[in-house]
Scaffold this motif. Structure first.
Motif, PDB file in Angstrom:
ATOM      1  N   GLU A 227       8.005   0.193  -3.528  1.00  0.00           N
ATOM      2  CA  GLU A 227       9.126  -0.394  -4.529  1.00  0.00           C
ATOM      3  C   GLU A 227       9.394  -1.547  -4.361  1.00  0.00           C
ATOM      4  OE1 GLU A 227      13.453   1.463  -5.787  1.00  0.00           O
ATOM      5  OE2 GLU A 227      12.174   2.636  -4.672  1.00  0.00           O
ATOM      6  N   LEU A 228       9.615  -2.131  -3.056  1.00  0.00           N
ATOM      7  CA  LEU A 228      10.177  -3.493  -2.826  1.00  0.00           C
ATOM      8  C   LEU A 228       9.245  -4.550  -3.034  1.00  0.00           C
ATOM      9  CD1 LEU A 228      12.502  -2.959   0.531  1.00  0.00           C
ATOM     10  CD2 LEU A 228      13.262  -3.428  -1.921  1.00  0.00           C
ATOM     11  N   LEU A 229       8.050  -4.267  -2.697  1.00  0.00           N
ATOM     12  CA  LEU A 229       6.963  -5.094  -3.020  1.00  0.00           C
ATOM     13  C   LEU A 229       6.811  -5.295  -4.429  1.00  0.00           C
ATOM     14  CD1 LEU A 229       4.281  -4.565  -0.147  1.00  0.00           C
ATOM     15  CD2 LEU A 229       5.833  -6.298  -0.412  1.00  0.00           C
ATOM     16  N   ASN A 230       6.813  -4.460  -5.332  1.00  0.00           N
ATOM     17  CA  ASN A 230       6.737  -4.550  -6.626  1.00  0.00           C
ATOM     18  C   ASN A 230       7.993  -5.428  -7.239  1.00  0.00           C
ATOM     19  OD1 ASN A 230       4.613  -2.976  -7.161  1.00  0.00           O
ATOM     20  ND2 ASN A 230       5.522  -1.103  -7.434  1.00  0.00           N
ATOM     21  N   THR A 231       8.902  -5.843  -6.724  1.00  0.00           N
ATOM     22  CA  THR A 231       9.754  -6.759  -6.923  1.00  0.00           C
ATOM     23  C   THR A 231       9.516  -8.342  -6.894  1.00  0.00           C
ATOM     24  OG1 THR A 231      11.126  -7.129  -4.882  1.00  0.00           O
ATOM     25  CG2 THR A 231      11.844  -5.345  -6.365  1.00  0.00           C
ATOM     26  N   VAL A 232       8.282  -8.332  -6.239  1.00  0.00           N
ATOM     27  CA  VAL A 232       7.884  -9.801  -5.684  1.00  0.00           C
ATOM     28  C   VAL A 232       7.392 -10.563  -7.079  1.00  0.00           C
ATOM     29  CG1 VAL A 232       6.414 -11.003  -4.588  1.00  0.00           C
ATOM     30  CG2 VAL A 232       7.609  -9.318  -3.350  1.00  0.00           C
ATOM     31  N   THR A 233       7.791 -11.757  -7.376  1.00  0.00           N
ATOM     32  CA  THR A 233       7.178 -12.519  -8.383  1.00  0.00           C
ATOM     33  C   THR A 233       6.835 -13.875  -7.742  1.00  0.00           C
ATOM     34  OG1 THR A 233       8.989 -13.698  -9.004  1.00  0.00           O
ATOM     35  CG2 THR A 233       8.380 -11.489 -10.058  1.00  0.00           C
ATOM     36  N   LEU A 234       5.584 -14.406  -8.262  1.00  0.00           N
ATOM     37  CA  LEU A 234       4.739 -15.635  -7.653  1.00  0.00           C
ATOM     38  C   LEU A 234       4.255 -16.312  -8.737  1.00  0.00           C
ATOM     39  CD1 LEU A 234       3.125 -13.923  -4.379  1.00  0.00           C
ATOM     40  CD2 LEU A 234       5.292 -15.507  -4.441  1.00  0.00           C
ATOM     41  N   PRO A 235       4.128 -17.770  -8.566  1.00  0.00           N
ATOM     42  CA  PRO A 235       3.375 -18.449  -9.361  1.00  0.00           C
ATOM     43  C   PRO A 235       1.632 -18.224  -9.258  1.00  0.00           C
ATOM     44  CG  PRO A 235       3.874 -19.925  -7.468  1.00  0.00           C
ATOM     45  CD  PRO A 235       4.990 -18.501  -7.639  1.00  0.00           C
ATOM     46  N   GLN A 236       1.442 -17.725  -7.905  1.00  0.00           N
ATOM     47  CA  GLN A 236       0.030 -17.390  -7.757  1.00  0.00           C
ATOM     48  C   GLN A 236      -0.355 -16.036  -8.328  1.00  0.00           C
ATOM     49  OE1 GLN A 236       2.025 -18.342  -5.388  1.00  0.00           O
ATOM     50  NE2 GLN A 236       1.078 -20.076  -3.898  1.00  0.00           N
ATOM     51  N   THR A 237      -1.704 -15.716  -8.247  1.00  0.00           N
ATOM     52  CA  THR A 237      -2.212 -14.447  -8.706  1.00  0.00           C
ATOM     53  C   THR A 237      -1.513 -13.377  -7.899  1.00  0.00           C
ATOM     54  OG1 THR A 237      -3.900 -15.355  -9.711  1.00  0.00           O
ATOM     55  CG2 THR A 237      -4.240 -13.139  -9.318  1.00  0.00           C
ATOM     56  N   ILE A 238      -1.204 -12.211  -8.236  1.00  0.00           N
ATOM     57  CA  ILE A 238      -0.965 -11.255  -7.387  1.00  0.00           C
ATOM     58  C   ILE A 238      -2.001  -9.880  -7.832  1.00  0.00           C
ATOM     59  CG2 ILE A 238       0.954  -9.305  -6.814  1.00  0.00           C
ATOM     60  CD1 ILE A 238       3.193 -11.237  -7.432  1.00  0.00           C
ATOM     61  N   LEU A 239      -2.642  -9.222  -6.845  1.00  0.00           N
ATOM     62  CA  LEU A 239      -3.304  -8.110  -7.239  1.00  0.00           C
ATOM     63  C   LEU A 239      -2.453  -6.933  -6.495  1.00  0.00           C
ATOM     64  CD1 LEU A 239      -6.981  -9.628  -6.075  1.00  0.00           C
ATOM     65  CD2 LEU A 239      -5.618  -9.198  -8.157  1.00  0.00           C
ATOM     66  N   ARG A 240      -2.071  -6.221  -7.241  1.00  0.00           N
ATOM     67  CA  ARG A 240      -1.280  -5.013  -6.593  1.00  0.00           C
ATOM     68  C   ARG A 240      -2.171  -3.826  -6.573  1.00  0.00           C
ATOM     69  NH1 ARG A 240       3.840  -6.575  -6.873  1.00  0.00           N
ATOM     70  NH2 ARG A 240       4.564  -8.229  -8.430  1.00  0.00           N
ATOM     71  N   CYS A 241      -2.130  -3.091  -5.298  1.00  0.00           N
ATOM     72  CA  CYS A 241      -3.293  -2.126  -5.100  1.00  0.00           C
ATOM     73  C   CYS A 241      -2.689  -0.638  -4.737  1.00  0.00           C
ATOM     74  CB  CYS A 241      -4.059  -2.350  -3.720  1.00  0.00           C
ATOM     75  SG  CYS A 241      -4.965  -4.182  -3.654  1.00  0.00           S
ATOM     76  N   GLY A 242      -3.055   0.279  -5.434  1.00  0.00           N
ATOM     77  CA  GLY A 242      -2.227   1.595  -5.156  1.00  0.00           C
ATOM     78  C   GLY A 242      -2.928   2.596  -6.583  1.00  0.00           C
ATOM     79  N   VAL A 243      -1.880   3.793  -6.280  1.00  0.00           N
ATOM     80  CA  VAL A 243      -2.446   4.853  -7.384  1.00  0.00           C
ATOM     81  C   VAL A 243      -1.414   4.655  -8.470  1.00  0.00           C
ATOM     82  CG1 VAL A 243      -2.970   6.444  -5.503  1.00  0.00           C
ATOM     83  CG2 VAL A 243      -0.679   6.270  -6.155  1.00  0.00           C
ATOM     84  N   GLY A 244      -0.367   3.718  -8.537  1.00  0.00           N
ATOM     85  CA  GLY A 244       0.422   3.653  -9.788  1.00  0.00           C
ATOM     86  C   GLY A 244      -0.356   3.060 -10.973  1.00  0.00           C
ATOM     87  N   ASP A 245       0.400   3.480 -12.140  1.00  0.00           N
ATOM     88  CA  ASP A 245       0.110   2.928 -13.394  1.00  0.00           C
ATOM     89  C   ASP A 245      -0.012   1.231 -13.534  1.00  0.00           C
ATOM     90  OD1 ASP A 245      -0.422   5.467 -14.195  1.00  0.00           O
ATOM     91  OD2 ASP A 245       1.612   5.543 -15.327  1.00  0.00           O
ATOM     92  N   GLY A 246       0.825   0.641 -12.606  1.00  0.00           N
ATOM     93  CA  GLY A 246       1.082  -0.786 -12.784  1.00  0.00           C
ATOM     94  C   GLY A 246       0.087  -1.514 -11.874  1.00  0.00           C
ATOM     95  N   CYS A 247      -0.725  -0.634 -11.138  1.00  0.00           N
ATOM     96  CA  CYS A 247      -1.519  -1.277 -10.122  1.00  0.00           C
ATOM     97  C   CYS A 247      -2.938  -1.971 -10.908  1.00  0.00           C
ATOM     98  CB  CYS A 247      -2.030  -0.185  -9.233  1.00  0.00           C
ATOM     99  SG  CYS A 247      -0.732   0.012  -8.091  1.00  0.00           S
ATOM    100  N   GLY A 248      -3.309  -3.283 -10.722  1.00  0.00           N
ATOM    101  CA  GLY A 248      -4.310  -3.889 -11.162  1.00  0.00           C
ATOM    102  C   GLY A 248      -5.688  -3.370 -10.577  1.00  0.00           C
ATOM    103  N   VAL A 249      -5.352  -2.980  -9.119  1.00  0.00           N
ATOM    104  CA  VAL A 249      -6.763  -2.261  -8.350  1.00  0.00           C
ATOM    105  C   VAL A 249      -6.047  -1.104  -8.115  1.00  0.00           C
ATOM    106  CG1 VAL A 249      -7.548  -2.683  -5.877  1.00  0.00           C
ATOM    107  CG2 VAL A 249      -6.816  -4.505  -7.145  1.00  0.00           C
ATOM    108  N   ARG A 250      -6.736  -0.084  -8.903  1.00  0.00           N
ATOM    109  CA  ARG A 250      -6.316   1.128  -9.132  1.00  0.00           C
ATOM    110  C   ARG A 250      -7.104   2.040  -8.272  1.00  0.00           C
ATOM    111  NH1 ARG A 250      -4.206   4.167 -13.474  1.00  0.00           N
ATOM    112  NH2 ARG A 250      -3.089   6.130 -12.970  1.00  0.00           N
ATOM    113  N   VAL A 251      -6.402   3.025  -7.557  1.00  0.00           N
ATOM    114  CA  VAL A 251      -7.046   3.997  -6.636  1.00  0.00           C
ATOM    115  C   VAL A 251      -6.850   5.521  -7.491  1.00  0.00           C
ATOM    116  CG1 VAL A 251      -7.222   5.353  -4.434  1.00  0.00           C
ATOM    117  CG2 VAL A 251      -6.559   2.701  -4.678  1.00  0.00           C
ATOM    118  N   THR A 252      -8.105   6.060  -7.570  1.00  0.00           N
ATOM    119  CA  THR A 252      -8.135   7.458  -8.222  1.00  0.00           C
ATOM    120  C   THR A 252      -9.175   8.304  -7.580  1.00  0.00           C
ATOM    121  OG1 THR A 252      -9.807   6.564  -9.777  1.00  0.00           O
ATOM    122  CG2 THR A 252      -7.487   6.504 -10.522  1.00  0.00           C
TER     123      THR A 252
END
Length: 448
Positions: A227-252
């Motif tokens: 939850e806290l890491l999902n508040t991070v914003t950066l000018p660089q590319t962010i790859l979010r990894c996990g099972v959540g719908d908002g993850c660009g690297v999605r685990v199923t």
């Protein structure tokens, strides 16, 4: 380390060359007991030690020379001496200068838990294609990180550097040397919270220091279910990894096989990777997904990524499964502990098919205001999961408030007879505590 001249090193550390040996320096050490010929000895100073007392021994044992913050009374012939204001800062400066000599992708990792596991998983994947330097063990502090960087050689094609912290400013300090192309944060938990304002927001702020030295074209790889890491914003590319719908690297399609490992599918931009590891724990999906994302970013094929994940092995006392006669099992996870990792270990123990399941739990340190409640929470969990608990240490006494059936002992020595008595055939035992509790002695006793 590639050979370096005295003048190069002197310029890098901003020191004064007292004497040149004429011979190149081919390595660096801070341990006078492990000196190899050609190395530069850097004497560190702490509250209870001063490495300057061992300069003579290090040089006699073959060191090419030394840094020193003290003016030597005598200079041994044929040895290099460089005087600096602070040997610790000089080590940092030397590592930073040396890092600049290499043009290769560098991954820096931090997080509250799972740093070493994630580092090993990423390195295992990258090693399928690249000659990869990695941090040895958890050599991840202000001494270990620069010494790791100083092991870079021309044959290396990638580096994976683990960085730990327990105070503000430490990740920034390490990042100034590492200067990553890829920055990884595994999660934000309660580890060291008493040193970081007693809030997870403080921990997040400390971890996010990693981005201050991320290259402008770099990539951040984050736990997308945090939850806290999902508040991070950066000018660089962010790859979010996990099972959540908002993850660009999605685990199923997670297949949690308990102590036999985990399998899952990782999807990145429409490409699917079926990955399997023999390492236990559902949380392994995060290092698996992060390693897949980084591997793909650096040009690895799906086959290489899958092979690297499958080749991963646990390091040290981190979910190390020790199978003993009589269908007895020791789950050695005693390297360190925080509330999140201890709860995960307990759930894994509960999923074991063993006839009897025993949790030997010790104090968790640096939790500040959370200390008492965190230990009570462990008791509530052992009771809910139906585990037999043995609590050890002053802080862990709070566990008995929520699990009255638990046995409590002040020390490991007092607890050992009860632990041995419980370790009957068909029993699985989880051994888990903060490193300061030295629970490795319990594992050694159970292996006898």
């Amino acid at each position: 380390m590639t050979p370096c001249t005295a003048r190069e090193i002197c310029a890098a550390v901003g020191g004064t060359l007292l004497q040149d040996s004429g011979a190149p320096v081919t390595g660096v050490t801070t341990d006078s007991r492990a000196v190899q010929p050609g190395q530069l000895f850097i004497p560190l100073v702490g509250e209870r030690f001063d490495g300057h007392a061992y300069i003579g021994k290090a040089l006699e044992d073959g060191a090419a020379g030394c840094l020193t913050a003290r003016e030597p009374e005598t200079l041994l012939p044929g040895k290099l001496y460089i005087q600096v204001a602070d040997t610790r800062l000089a080590l940092k400066a030397l590592a930073s200068w040396y890092r600049d000599k290499f043009d290769l992708p560098v991954v820096q990792i931090t997080g509250s838990a799972g740093k070493t596991t994630t580092k090993e998983m990423i390195a295992s994947v990258l090693s399928q294609r690249y000659n990869t330097l990695r941090t040895e063990g958890n050599f991840n502090n202000d001494i270990g990180a620069p010494l790791t960087l100083l092991r870079l050689m021309p044959e290396h094609q990638a580096a994976v550097i683990e960085t730990g912290m327990n105070h503000f400013g430490e990740i920034r300090y390490l990042g100034e040397m590492v200067r990553p192309d890829i920055a990884v944060i595994t999660n934000v938990g309660d580890a060291h919270i008493e040193n970081l304002g007693n809030t997870r927001q403080g921990i997040l702020r400390a971890k996010c220091e990693i981005f201050e030295n991320l290259t402008p074209e770099g990539v951040a790889v984050l736990n997308g279910d945090d939850e806290l890491l999902n508040t991070v914003t950066l000018p660089q590319t962010i790859l979010r990894c996990g099972v959540g719908d908002g993850c660009g690297v999605r685990v199923t399609d997670i297949d949690d096989r308990g102590l036999e490992g985990v399998a899952c599918t990782v999807t990145i931009e429409g490409e699917h990777y079926r990955l399997t590891t023999s390492a236990p724990g559902r949380y392994m999906i995060y290092p698996m997904a992060m390693a897949a994302a980084i591997g793909r970013r650096l040009g690895l094929t799906g086959e290489e990524i899958a092979a690297g994940v499958a080749a991963y092995t646990t390091v040290g006392s981190r979910m190390h499964l020790i199978r003993l006669p009589g269908e007895r099992l020791v789950i050695d996870d005693c390297y360190n502990a925080n509330p999140q990792s201890m709860a995960e270990g307990l759930r894994m123990l509960a999923a074991s098919p063993a006839q009897h399941r025993v949790a030997v739990l010790g104090d968790m340190g640096e939790l500040g205001q959370l200390t008492a409640q965190a230990h009570r929470d462990m008791g509530a969990l052992t009771r809910r999961l139906g585990l037999t608990a043995v609590a050890v240490g002053e802080k862990m006494h709070a566990l008995t408030e929520t699990d009255p059936q638990a046995q409590w002992f002040a020390t490991v020595e007092e607890a050992m007879p009860a632990i041995r008595q419980l370790f009957t055939p068909g029993t699985a035992v989880l051994v888990k505590a903060s490193h300061a509790m030295h629970f490795e002695s319990i594992v050694k006793e159970l292996e006898k």
